[in-house]
Design a protein around this motif. Sequence first.
Motif, PDB file in Angstrom:
ATOM      1  N   ARG A 150      12.347  17.438 -19.792  1.00 52.00           N
ATOM      2  CA  ARG A 150      11.213  16.171 -20.696  1.00 52.00           C
ATOM      3  C   ARG A 150       9.361  17.281 -19.867  1.00 52.00           C
ATOM      4  NH1 ARG A 150      11.740  10.330 -19.916  1.00 52.00           N
ATOM      5  NH2 ARG A 150      13.444  10.056 -21.064  1.00 52.00           N
ATOM      6  N   HIS A 151       8.860  17.591 -20.958  1.00 61.10           N
ATOM      7  CA  HIS A 151       7.582  17.948 -20.284  1.00 61.10           C
ATOM      8  C   HIS A 151       6.563  17.569 -21.342  1.00 61.10           C
ATOM      9  CE1 HIS A 151       9.188  20.000 -23.887  1.00 61.10           C
ATOM     10  NE2 HIS A 151       7.960  20.155 -24.785  1.00 61.10           N
ATOM     11  N   TYR A 152       5.208  17.696 -20.590  1.00 57.94           N
ATOM     12  CA  TYR A 152       3.764  16.981 -21.527  1.00 57.94           C
ATOM     13  C   TYR A 152       2.447  17.870 -21.229  1.00 57.94           C
ATOM     14  CZ  TYR A 152       1.998  15.519 -16.606  1.00 57.94           C
ATOM     15  OH  TYR A 152       1.432  15.383 -15.314  1.00 57.94           O
ATOM     16  N   VAL A 153       1.818  17.498 -22.092  1.00 59.44           N
ATOM     17  CA  VAL A 153       0.578  18.082 -21.441  1.00 59.44           C
ATOM     18  C   VAL A 153      -0.610  17.968 -21.024  1.00 59.44           C
ATOM     19  CG1 VAL A 153      -1.001  20.000 -22.251  1.00 59.44           C
ATOM     20  CG2 VAL A 153       1.541  20.145 -22.499  1.00 59.44           C
ATOM     21  N   VAL A 154      -0.979  18.026 -19.511  1.00 52.60           N
ATOM     22  CA  VAL A 154      -2.995  17.259 -20.089  1.00 52.60           C
ATOM     23  C   VAL A 154      -4.342  18.880 -20.069  1.00 52.60           C
ATOM     24  CG1 VAL A 154      -4.532  16.013 -18.381  1.00 52.60           C
ATOM     25  CG2 VAL A 154      -1.610  15.533 -18.547  1.00 52.60           C
ATOM     26  N   ALA A 155      -4.328  18.710 -20.484  1.00 53.77           N
ATOM     27  CA  ALA A 155      -4.988  19.837 -21.428  1.00 53.77           C
ATOM     28  C   ALA A 155      -6.365  19.623 -20.940  1.00 53.77           C
ATOM     29  CB  ALA A 155      -5.019  20.434 -22.541  1.00 53.77           C
ATOM     30  N   PRO A 156      -7.092  20.354 -20.254  1.00 48.89           N
ATOM     31  CA  PRO A 156      -8.590  19.645 -19.510  1.00 48.89           C
ATOM     32  C   PRO A 156      -9.237  20.876 -20.208  1.00 48.89           C
ATOM     33  CG  PRO A 156      -7.932  20.943 -17.534  1.00 48.89           C
ATOM     34  CD  PRO A 156      -6.402  21.566 -19.120  1.00 48.89           C
ATOM     35  N   ALA A 157      -8.985  21.887 -21.122  1.00 50.29           N
ATOM     36  CA  ALA A 157      -9.847  22.787 -21.996  1.00 50.29           C
ATOM     37  C   ALA A 157      -9.192  23.042 -23.252  1.00 50.29           C
ATOM     38  CB  ALA A 157     -10.601  23.877 -21.449  1.00 50.29           C
ATOM     39  N   PRO A 158     -10.169  23.719 -24.754  1.00 51.17           N
ATOM     40  CA  PRO A 158      -8.980  23.713 -25.234  1.00 51.17           C
ATOM     41  C   PRO A 158      -7.513  25.031 -25.548  1.00 51.17           C
ATOM     42  CG  PRO A 158     -10.858  23.274 -26.069  1.00 51.17           C
ATOM     43  CD  PRO A 158     -10.626  23.918 -24.654  1.00 51.17           C
ATOM     44  N   ARG A 159      -6.933  24.078 -25.741  1.00 54.90           N
ATOM     45  CA  ARG A 159      -5.385  25.536 -25.795  1.00 54.90           C
ATOM     46  C   ARG A 159      -4.902  25.992 -26.938  1.00 54.90           C
ATOM     47  NH1 ARG A 159      -0.096  23.303 -24.548  1.00 54.90           N
ATOM     48  NH2 ARG A 159      -0.130  21.820 -25.764  1.00 54.90           N
ATOM     49  N   LEU A 160      -4.496  26.659 -27.170  1.00 54.11           N
ATOM     50  CA  LEU A 160      -3.073  27.691 -28.194  1.00 54.11           C
ATOM     51  C   LEU A 160      -1.594  27.101 -28.258  1.00 54.11           C
ATOM     52  CD1 LEU A 160      -3.376  29.278 -30.833  1.00 54.11           C
ATOM     53  CD2 LEU A 160      -2.909  30.692 -29.560  1.00 54.11           C
ATOM     54  N   SER A 161      -1.658  26.229 -29.187  1.00 56.11           N
ATOM     55  CA  SER A 161       0.385  25.375 -28.604  1.00 56.11           C
ATOM     56  C   SER A 161       0.453  25.273 -29.674  1.00 56.11           C
ATOM     57  CB  SER A 161       0.536  23.963 -28.784  1.00 56.11           C
ATOM     58  OG  SER A 161       1.880  23.744 -28.299  1.00 56.11           O
ATOM     59  N   VAL A 162       1.208  26.448 -29.976  1.00 60.08           N
ATOM     60  CA  VAL A 162       2.646  27.142 -31.486  1.00 60.08           C
ATOM     61  C   VAL A 162       3.604  26.354 -31.098  1.00 60.08           C
ATOM     62  CG1 VAL A 162       2.920  29.224 -32.622  1.00 60.08           C
ATOM     63  CG2 VAL A 162       1.410  29.039 -31.577  1.00 60.08           C
ATOM     64  N   PRO A 163       4.199  25.071 -31.630  1.00 67.99           N
ATOM     65  CA  PRO A 163       5.371  24.994 -31.150  1.00 67.99           C
ATOM     66  C   PRO A 163       6.947  25.496 -32.834  1.00 67.99           C
ATOM     67  CG  PRO A 163       4.417  23.275 -32.580  1.00 67.99           C
ATOM     68  CD  PRO A 163       3.478  23.996 -32.196  1.00 67.99           C
ATOM     69  N   PHE A 164       8.294  25.658 -31.984  1.00 64.50           N
ATOM     70  CA  PHE A 164       8.622  26.573 -32.841  1.00 64.50           C
ATOM     71  C   PHE A 164       9.839  26.024 -32.757  1.00 64.50           C
ATOM     72  CE2 PHE A 164      11.798  30.175 -33.648  1.00 64.50           C
ATOM     73  CZ  PHE A 164      11.945  30.790 -34.395  1.00 64.50           C
ATOM     74  N   PHE A 165      10.728  25.871 -34.052  1.00 62.11           N
ATOM     75  CA  PHE A 165      11.901  25.189 -33.676  1.00 62.11           C
ATOM     76  C   PHE A 165      12.918  26.263 -34.691  1.00 62.11           C
ATOM     77  CE2 PHE A 165       8.862  21.993 -33.555  1.00 62.11           C
ATOM     78  CZ  PHE A 165       9.945  21.050 -32.269  1.00 62.11           C
ATOM     79  N   PHE A 166      14.515  26.394 -34.171  1.00 61.58           N
ATOM     80  CA  PHE A 166      15.790  27.187 -34.455  1.00 61.58           C
ATOM     81  C   PHE A 166      16.504  26.379 -34.060  1.00 61.58           C
ATOM     82  CE2 PHE A 166      18.534  30.359 -34.072  1.00 61.58           C
ATOM     83  CZ  PHE A 166      18.150  31.030 -35.226  1.00 61.58           C
ATOM     84  N   ASN A 167      17.417  26.363 -34.915  1.00 65.30           N
ATOM     85  CA  ASN A 167      18.614  25.694 -35.321  1.00 65.30           C
ATOM     86  C   ASN A 167      19.222  27.118 -36.001  1.00 65.30           C
ATOM     87  OD1 ASN A 167      17.873  23.737 -34.512  1.00 65.30           O
ATOM     88  ND2 ASN A 167      17.177  22.673 -36.269  1.00 65.30           N
ATOM     89  N   ALA A 168      20.001  26.344 -35.543  1.00 68.15           N
ATOM     90  CA  ALA A 168      21.513  27.266 -36.504  1.00 68.15           C
ATOM     91  C   ALA A 168      21.772  26.967 -37.227  1.00 68.15           C
ATOM     92  CB  ALA A 168      23.201  26.800 -35.217  1.00 68.15           C
ATOM     93  N   THR A 169      23.026  27.809 -38.135  1.00 69.32           N
ATOM     94  CA  THR A 169      23.428  27.230 -39.442  1.00 69.32           C
ATOM     95  C   THR A 169      24.169  26.457 -39.951  1.00 69.32           C
ATOM     96  OG1 THR A 169      23.743  29.294 -40.189  1.00 69.32           O
ATOM     97  CG2 THR A 169      24.544  28.061 -41.576  1.00 69.32           C
ATOM     98  N   ALA A 170      24.110  24.717 -40.254  1.00 71.15           N
ATOM     99  CA  ALA A 170      24.210  24.007 -40.016  1.00 71.15           C
ATOM    100  C   ALA A 170      25.498  23.500 -39.949  1.00 71.15           C
ATOM    101  CB  ALA A 170      24.059  22.611 -41.433  1.00 71.15           C
ATOM    102  N   ASP A 171      26.964  24.137 -41.009  1.00 72.01           N
ATOM    103  CA  ASP A 171      28.201  24.255 -40.908  1.00 72.01           C
ATOM    104  C   ASP A 171      29.151  25.280 -40.147  1.00 72.01           C
ATOM    105  OD1 ASP A 171      27.587  26.055 -42.572  1.00 72.01           O
ATOM    106  OD2 ASP A 171      29.429  25.795 -43.352  1.00 72.01           O
ATOM    107  N   VAL A 172      28.084  26.151 -38.841  1.00 75.82           N
ATOM    108  CA  VAL A 172      28.643  27.055 -38.231  1.00 75.82           C
ATOM    109  C   VAL A 172      28.408  26.345 -36.740  1.00 75.82           C
ATOM    110  CG1 VAL A 172      28.686  29.133 -36.793  1.00 75.82           C
ATOM    111  CG2 VAL A 172      28.042  28.934 -39.407  1.00 75.82           C
ATOM    112  N   PRO A 173      29.954  26.038 -36.130  1.00 76.11           N
ATOM    113  CA  PRO A 173      30.115  25.217 -34.990  1.00 76.11           C
ATOM    114  C   PRO A 173      29.796  26.544 -34.130  1.00 76.11           C
ATOM    115  CG  PRO A 173      31.831  24.979 -35.958  1.00 76.11           C
ATOM    116  CD  PRO A 173      31.368  25.975 -36.965  1.00 76.11           C
TER     117      PRO A 173
END
Length: 80
Positions: A35-58
Amino acid sequence: LKRTWLRAIHVPGALIVNTGQILAQLTNDRWVATRHYVVAPAPRLSVPFFFNATADVPVPVVPTCVDDDHPPKYPPISYL
């Protein structure tokens, strides 16, 4: 196991990666989902990136994360 929040120390030029549940399953809990959270006292750069496998490949636990002392904790998974 005491569960407490840890402060991420600022290291110039460093990259902080929050692992998720899929990465925990793939590594047989070698890398845990946190679990994570951010308390940013100043401006920051956040770049979320999500990667998933091909849906039908176990996708099984990564072979290098399994041995006689660490059998797979999870069955192969897919997104279907």
